[in-house]
Design an enzyme around this catalytic site. Sequence first.
Site, mmCIF file in Angstrom:
data_model
loop_
_atom_site.group_PDB
_atom_site.id
_atom_site.type_symbol
_atom_site.label_atom_id
_atom_site.label_comp_id
_atom_site.label_asym_id
_atom_site.label_seq_id
_atom_site.Cartn_x
_atom_site.Cartn_y
_atom_site.Cartn_z
ATOM 1 N N ARG A 16 -63.941 -13.333 -59.354
ATOM 2 C CA ARG A 16 -63.781 -12.803 -58.017
ATOM 3 C C ARG A 16 -62.943 -12.918 -57.451
ATOM 4 O O ARG A 16 -63.117 -13.584 -56.297
ATOM 5 C CB ARG A 16 -65.344 -13.664 -57.718
ATOM 6 C CG ARG A 16 -66.186 -14.383 -58.466
ATOM 7 C CD ARG A 16 -66.867 -12.979 -58.021
ATOM 8 N NE ARG A 16 -67.866 -12.613 -60.165
ATOM 9 C CZ ARG A 16 -68.063 -12.665 -60.892
ATOM 10 N NH1 ARG A 16 -66.851 -12.368 -61.616
ATOM 11 N NH2 ARG A 16 -68.748 -12.621 -61.306
ATOM 12 N N SER A 75 -74.691 -14.492 -54.319
ATOM 13 C CA SER A 75 -74.080 -15.556 -54.895
ATOM 14 C C SER A 75 -73.457 -16.338 -53.864
ATOM 15 O O SER A 75 -72.172 -15.676 -53.738
ATOM 16 C CB SER A 75 -73.784 -15.879 -55.972
ATOM 17 O OG SER A 75 -73.076 -16.628 -57.466
ATOM 18 N N GLU A 112 -68.167 -18.589 -52.597
ATOM 19 C CA GLU A 112 -67.649 -16.680 -53.129
ATOM 20 C C GLU A 112 -67.677 -15.488 -51.609
ATOM 21 O O GLU A 112 -67.414 -15.129 -52.154
ATOM 22 C CB GLU A 112 -69.264 -16.545 -54.186
ATOM 23 C CG GLU A 112 -68.276 -15.477 -54.911
ATOM 24 C CD GLU A 112 -69.188 -14.821 -55.944
ATOM 25 O OE1 GLU A 112 -70.279 -13.900 -55.817
ATOM 26 O OE2 GLU A 112 -69.737 -15.515 -56.341
#
Length: 317
Positions: free
Chosen positions: A190, A240, A310
């Site tokens: 990510r 998320s 995230e």
Amino acid sequence: IDDFFDIIDCILLFEMRRQMKEKIRQELKGIDIRFDEPLKDYTYTKVGGPVDYLAFPRNRYELVRMVEFANREGIEWMVLGNSSNIIVRDGGIRGFVIRMDKLNSVTVSGYTLEAEAGANLIETTGIALFHSLTGFEFASGIPGSVGGAVFMNAGAYGGEIAHILVSAQILTPAGYVVTLDNRELRFGYRSSILQENGAIVLSAKFALKPGNHLTIKQEMDRLTHLRQLKQPLEYPSCGSVFKRPLGHFAGQLIMEAGLKGYRIGGVEVSEKHAGFMVNVDNGTATDYEKLIAHVIETVKDHSGITLEREVRILGDQ
């Protein structure tokens, strides 16, 4: 006396802002720029205060004009994709926010798919399907733009952008257009070099493979069905919230800490998937931030594991 000077400062600030708006209207004439626009109308969370200047360039020429103007005037600027994995604070964002929605062309040549940064990621996977190209199925249900997906190395169900990206054209903070290959983008979980150097994606090339149209569609349908079963798509959310801890799942850790359904203000930990936080009752960015902080602290106390965000949090309090 202090109150008097505060009033003078406010008057001067108001006049400076008025003059800058007029300068923008004159020097960036023809570009779709909206003043003091509430960002909650553009984010998946449905939260976010006003931005000074919200811009929708139609092409790279307009984009470069804006960046050059902002750099010359000392105005901060940033790009937001489809705003699917961010939280904009209630105080909004100063300077320019650039939306790439209109830079959205997608072309296919052989087994290479090239998409501009503003192209919708899900629609782009549909174009790959139309041409019976495989490799992009993992992204068939990921909301957001191609530019945002490259920026954060988006992924799901075992696939990620780094697996298929050949190169990306980027615009540097100084206003130069350069091409970086997969290695130069330094993809991680990510993450990419773009999160460090302030550059923005203009377009990206992906290497796909020929496949069977029906097989590709069945896999995309399967992944979409899984996403609908597991994720709270019926509510506004930031996607998320946390990165996956090594050897664990964030949602499971949150659930084991007894936080499923826990609410602060109008935002709660999803009952459907504890890795998501949903806006169920006119929540604010402050509600999101407080809930994130509480979840991190509670999970750390319960399991000893520190969750890492995230989702990006932007703007003023």
